[in-house]
Scaffold this motif. Structure first.
Motif, short mmCIF file in Angstrom:
data_model
loop_
_atom_site.label_atom_id
_atom_site.label_comp_id
_atom_site.label_asym_id
_atom_site.label_seq_id
_atom_site.Cartn_x
_atom_site.Cartn_y
_atom_site.Cartn_z
N PHE A 17 27.30 -33.31 -31.30
CA PHE A 17 28.44 -34.21 -31.09
C PHE A 17 28.27 -35.00 -29.80
N ILE A 18 27.84 -34.32 -28.74
CA ILE A 18 27.66 -34.99 -27.45
C ILE A 18 26.48 -35.94 -27.51
N ARG A 19 25.39 -35.52 -28.13
CA ARG A 19 24.23 -36.41 -28.28
C ARG A 19 24.64 -37.68 -29.02
N ALA A 20 25.45 -37.54 -30.06
CA ALA A 20 25.84 -38.70 -30.86
C ALA A 20 26.68 -39.68 -30.06
N ILE A 21 27.61 -39.16 -29.27
CA ILE A 21 28.44 -40.06 -28.45
C ILE A 21 27.58 -40.77 -27.41
N LEU A 22 26.68 -40.03 -26.77
CA LEU A 22 25.79 -40.65 -25.79
C LEU A 22 24.92 -41.73 -26.44
N ALA A 23 24.37 -41.41 -27.61
CA ALA A 23 23.52 -42.38 -28.30
C ALA A 23 24.31 -43.62 -28.68
N TRP A 24 25.51 -43.43 -29.20
CA TRP A 24 26.35 -44.56 -29.60
C TRP A 24 26.67 -45.45 -28.41
N GLY A 82 34.53 -46.52 -23.24
CA GLY A 82 35.38 -47.37 -24.06
C GLY A 82 35.39 -47.01 -25.53
N LEU A 83 35.39 -45.73 -25.84
CA LEU A 83 35.33 -45.28 -27.23
C LEU A 83 36.60 -44.55 -27.66
N LEU A 84 37.69 -44.77 -26.93
CA LEU A 84 38.98 -44.17 -27.30
C LEU A 84 39.98 -45.28 -27.61
N PRO A 85 40.94 -45.00 -28.49
CA PRO A 85 42.02 -45.98 -28.72
C PRO A 85 42.79 -46.23 -27.43
N ALA A 86 43.49 -47.36 -27.38
CA ALA A 86 44.19 -47.74 -26.16
C ALA A 86 45.43 -46.90 -25.92
N GLY A 87 46.16 -46.53 -26.99
CA GLY A 87 47.44 -45.86 -26.83
C GLY A 87 47.33 -44.35 -26.72
N ALA A 88 48.39 -43.75 -26.19
CA ALA A 88 48.41 -42.29 -26.02
C ALA A 88 48.35 -41.57 -27.36
N GLU A 89 49.01 -42.15 -28.39
CA GLU A 89 49.00 -41.49 -29.70
C GLU A 89 47.60 -41.43 -30.29
N GLY A 90 46.89 -42.57 -30.20
CA GLY A 90 45.53 -42.60 -30.73
C GLY A 90 44.60 -41.68 -29.97
N GLN A 91 44.79 -41.57 -28.66
CA GLN A 91 43.96 -40.66 -27.88
C GLN A 91 44.27 -39.21 -28.22
N LEU A 152 38.46 -43.87 -39.09
CA LEU A 152 39.32 -42.71 -39.30
C LEU A 152 40.72 -42.92 -38.75
N LEU A 153 40.83 -43.53 -37.57
CA LEU A 153 42.13 -43.72 -36.94
C LEU A 153 42.52 -45.19 -36.89
N GLY A 154 41.99 -45.99 -37.82
CA GLY A 154 42.26 -47.41 -37.82
C GLY A 154 41.44 -48.11 -36.74
N GLY A 155 41.93 -49.23 -36.28
CA GLY A 155 41.19 -49.98 -35.26
C GLY A 155 40.08 -50.80 -35.88
N GLU A 156 39.44 -51.58 -35.02
CA GLU A 156 38.43 -52.53 -35.49
C GLU A 156 37.01 -52.06 -35.25
N GLN A 157 36.83 -50.96 -34.55
CA GLN A 157 35.49 -50.46 -34.31
C GLN A 157 35.51 -48.95 -34.23
N ALA A 161 36.46 -40.35 -32.51
CA ALA A 161 36.88 -39.64 -33.72
C ALA A 161 35.93 -39.91 -34.87
N ASP A 162 35.49 -41.15 -35.04
CA ASP A 162 34.57 -41.51 -36.11
C ASP A 162 33.18 -40.91 -35.87
N ILE A 163 32.72 -40.98 -34.63
CA ILE A 163 31.37 -40.50 -34.30
C ILE A 163 31.26 -39.00 -34.54
N VAL A 164 32.25 -38.24 -34.06
CA VAL A 164 32.16 -36.79 -34.24
C VAL A 164 32.36 -36.39 -35.70
N THR A 165 33.21 -37.12 -36.41
CA THR A 165 33.40 -36.83 -37.84
C THR A 165 32.12 -37.07 -38.62
N SER A 166 31.50 -38.21 -38.39
CA SER A 166 30.24 -38.50 -39.06
C SER A 166 29.18 -37.46 -38.70
#
Length: 233
Positions: A17-24, A82-91, A152-157, A161-166
């Motif tokens: 999971f951490i490798r994937a986030i770093l790679a992304w 910059g890989l988290l949603p802007a709002g508290a709910e999305g985070q 997974l959580l909407g948004g444009e990119q 959440a998407d990276i760890v799910t994949s």
């Protein structure tokens, strides 16, 4: 020079999971052999970069900031790159998804090998695994995810959440085809998301390098041997 030091065993599992986030995020990192990881884990707490019990543990080289626990590292990297949603709910939902991923791999290894898989235990577990897949599927569909589009959580990119799910589902599915078939049947939108992200340059290259380094290994040890016996990997 690398941006980070990642301390995790030489296998995919929780560290992937951490490798994937770093790679992304386009970051460079250095890893270490199992002996070095074991010494860092067992070192006197006062000498550890951050007091921790088990890997993964990440150190940012520029600042020396260190962090352990996979969900905490994932959230911090998401904030930093910059890989988290802007709002508290999305985070908050992102943290929930990361912890769900952590729970799934714990269940796939029966709490890190507390017991070994038997055919009977695996049969009893299948409905629970299918329910986990349904949880991810409904999470995505509530935010517009389809088999061919969306996140997974909407948004444009894609975000954490998407990276760890994949990473969760593709890593398991590639090593245990029965899980790939189950995911297609139970969670087609999540299966589609997982394949789309896995085909991107960053994650496809990570998968290739991981195959070269780790082969077919998933979680290692006797628990993996028992999982392969019952899941046909």
């Amino acid at each position: 020079m690398s941006d980070y030091e990642l301390y995790y065993w030489q296998l995919p599992f929780r560290g992937q999971f951490i490798r994937a986030i770093l790679a992304w995020a386009g970051q460079r990192w250095e890893e270490f052999d199992d002996d070095v990881v074991g010494r860092a884990m067992d070192d006197d707490v006062a000498r550890q970069a951050i007091p921790f019990k088990g890997p993964p543990m990440l150190v940012e080289r520029r600042s020396g900031f260190a962090l352990a626990q996979m969900p905490a590292i994932a959230w911090w990297l998401g904030q930093r790159h910059g890989l988290l949603p802007a709002g508290a709910e999305g985070q908050a939902l992102t943290i929930k998804v990361v912890n769900d991923c952590n729970d799934v791999i714990d269940e796939l290894t029966i709490a890190g090998g507390q017991l070994m898989w038997t055919a009977a235990r695996w049969r009893e577990f299948i409905p629970r695994l299918q329910r986990w897949m349904a949880i991810f599927e409904d999470t995505g569909r509530r935010h517009g995810l389809r088999a061919d589009a969306g996140f997974l959580l909407g948004g444009e990119q894609a975000g954490v959440a998407d990276i760890v799910t994949s990473t969760l589902w593709t890593t398991a599915s590639e090593r245990f085809p029965v899980m790939a078939r189950m995911l297609d049947a139970q969670a087609p939108a999540v299966a589609g998301l997982s394949r789309r992200l896995a085909a991107t340059e960053a994650l496809a290259n990570l998968a290739k390098v991981s195959r070269e380094q780790f082969g077919d290994t998933y979680c290692g040890g006797q628990i993996e041997q028992s999982l392969r016996r019952v899941a046909g990997g």
